[in-house]
Design a protein around this motif. Structure first.
Motif, PDB file in Angstrom:
ATOM      1  N   ASN A  16      -0.386  10.787   0.918  1.00  0.00           N
ATOM      2  CA  ASN A  16      -1.305   9.840   1.545  1.00  0.00           C
ATOM      3  C   ASN A  16      -2.195   9.265   0.454  1.00  0.00           C
ATOM      4  O   ASN A  16      -2.923  10.001  -0.220  1.00  0.00           O
ATOM      5  CB  ASN A  16      -2.138  10.554   2.614  1.00  0.00           C
ATOM      6  N   TYR A  17      -2.120   7.955   0.278  1.00  0.00           N
ATOM      7  CA  TYR A  17      -2.996   7.283  -0.688  1.00  0.00           C
ATOM      8  C   TYR A  17      -3.729   6.167   0.044  1.00  0.00           C
ATOM      9  O   TYR A  17      -3.121   5.181   0.455  1.00  0.00           O
ATOM     10  CB  TYR A  17      -2.181   6.720  -1.854  1.00  0.00           C
ATOM     11  N   ASN A  18      -5.007   6.370   0.263  1.00  0.00           N
ATOM     12  CA  ASN A  18      -5.849   5.398   0.971  1.00  0.00           C
ATOM     13  C   ASN A  18      -5.287   5.044   2.349  1.00  0.00           C
ATOM     14  O   ASN A  18      -5.340   3.886   2.780  1.00  0.00           O
ATOM     15  CB  ASN A  18      -6.041   4.125   0.137  1.00  0.00           C
ATOM     16  N   GLY A  19      -4.715   6.042   3.019  1.00  0.00           N
ATOM     17  CA  GLY A  19      -4.232   5.852   4.380  1.00  0.00           C
ATOM     18  C   GLY A  19      -2.793   5.404   4.487  1.00  0.00           C
ATOM     19  O   GLY A  19      -2.244   5.353   5.593  1.00  0.00           O
ATOM     20  N   ALA A  39       0.838  -1.211   0.000  1.00  0.00           N
ATOM     21  CA  ALA A  39       0.000   0.000   0.000  1.00  0.00           C
ATOM     22  C   ALA A  39       0.866   1.252   0.000  1.00  0.00           C
ATOM     23  O   ALA A  39       0.569   2.230  -0.705  1.00  0.00           O
ATOM     24  CB  ALA A  39      -0.926  -0.018   1.221  1.00  0.00           C
ATOM     25  N   LYS A  85       2.241   2.048  -3.419  1.00  0.00           N
ATOM     26  CA  LYS A  85       1.307   2.751  -4.306  1.00  0.00           C
ATOM     27  C   LYS A  85       1.371   4.262  -4.050  1.00  0.00           C
ATOM     28  O   LYS A  85       1.361   5.058  -4.985  1.00  0.00           O
ATOM     29  CB  LYS A  85      -0.108   2.225  -4.112  1.00  0.00           C
ATOM     30  N   ALA A  86       1.447   4.639  -2.780  1.00  0.00           N
ATOM     31  CA  ALA A  86       1.621   6.058  -2.451  1.00  0.00           C
ATOM     32  C   ALA A  86       2.953   6.557  -2.992  1.00  0.00           C
ATOM     33  O   ALA A  86       3.053   7.664  -3.542  1.00  0.00           O
ATOM     34  CB  ALA A  86       1.545   6.261  -0.939  1.00  0.00           C
ATOM     35  N   GLY A  95      -6.036  10.724  -6.809  1.00  0.00           N
ATOM     36  CA  GLY A  95      -6.750  10.167  -5.671  1.00  0.00           C
ATOM     37  C   GLY A  95      -5.983  10.181  -4.372  1.00  0.00           C
ATOM     38  O   GLY A  95      -6.283   9.410  -3.452  1.00  0.00           O
ATOM     39  N   ALA A  96      -4.973  11.051  -4.300  1.00  0.00           N
ATOM     40  CA  ALA A  96      -4.127  11.132  -3.108  1.00  0.00           C
ATOM     41  C   ALA A  96      -4.280  12.499  -2.449  1.00  0.00           C
ATOM     42  O   ALA A  96      -4.855  13.433  -3.031  1.00  0.00           O
ATOM     43  CB  ALA A  96      -2.669  10.886  -3.480  1.00  0.00           C
TER      44      ALA A  96
END
Length: 249
Positions: free
Chosen positions: A98-101, A12, A15-16, A52-53
């Motif tokens: 921050n990407y999805n936390g 995860a 991805k960020a 989306g970040a």
């Protein structure tokens, strides 16, 4: 306490890191005499939104911006501003995505147009120092091995390593344990273990390593007014060695 990350958490954060690295690649195309760091700030905010970040440091302890933009003798935490960059300047753009936390953190120093030989040397040495530190970030080594490798190389090149600001663990929040100094003794400090995720981010000065704070309470600059550069990656420790989560492909 050092929080070890699972493979899922590391994926995860990667991805960020990919979004952050892609943003830096675009910033590199923008850097030229006449651009302002405020324009870069606006670009980064828009780029992250499109992907989306969100900029994690915006609002962190009251910090107001998506980026830190440190120019010339500013070591770190410079504010974006509307004065144009000039030929021969250097600027460090630092951001936490921050990407999805999941978080990733990376800073990069850029030459503005043609810079002096002294400044070019600073940039090359600082970047190489980062990778010399990463080479030491293997399971079984100690945190001090990273700092020692960086300091020994930088000082052999006639430059100095900032002591007041260091690397850090990162995960669900920006700053976690362990602390990662860019100086020190080999064989000292916390044992590096699989599952650790932290930043290595040497700040290197042409002159003295000491820094002083601006009145804004955020921006640090070199004590003697000479240039400073910084390169930073977020890395994850695996059984196969360090993985750079913010690598620019």
């Amino acid at each position: 306490m050092i929080v070890l990350k699972s493979q899922r958490e590391i994926e995860a954060m990667k991805k960020a890191g990919d979004i952050l690295a892609a943003c830096h690649k675009e910033i590199a195309k923008l850097i030229q005499p006449g651009i302002t760091t405020w324009e870069i700030e606006e670009f980064v905010a828009e780029f992250l939104t499109k992907n989306g970040a969100t900029p994690e440091q915006k609002g962190y302890k009251g910090y107001e911006y998506a980026t830190c933009a440190s120019i010339n003798d500013e070591v770190c935490h410079g504010f974006p501003r509307k004065e144009p960059l000039k030929e021969g300047d250097i600027v460090t753009i630092d951001m936490v995505v921050n990407y999805n936390g999941a978080l990733a953190d990376s800073a990069w120093s850029y030459a503005v147009g043609k810079v002096s030989e002294e400044t070019d040397h600073l940039l090359k040495v600082t970047k190489e120092a980062l990778y010399k530190g990463i080479e030491q970030a293997v399971s079984g080594n100690r945190i001090g091995d990273i700092g020692h490798a960086i300091q020994a190389f930088v000082e052999s090149e006639g430059l100095s390593v900032v002591r007041d600001f260091i690397g850090h663990g990162i995960g669900a929040v920006i700053h976690e344990k362990p602390d990662v100094p860019h100086y020190g003794l080999p064989g000292k400090g916390a044992r590096i273990k699989e599952g650790m995720v932290f930043t290595i981010e040497p700040m290197v000065n042409i002159g003295r390593y000491q820094t002083k704070m601006d009145g804004n309470g955020w921006t640090a600059r070199t004590f003697d007014g000479k240039y400073s550069a910084q390169y930073e990656h977020t890395i994850a420790i695996t059984k196969d060695g360090p993985i750079i989560l913010t690598e620019q492909n």
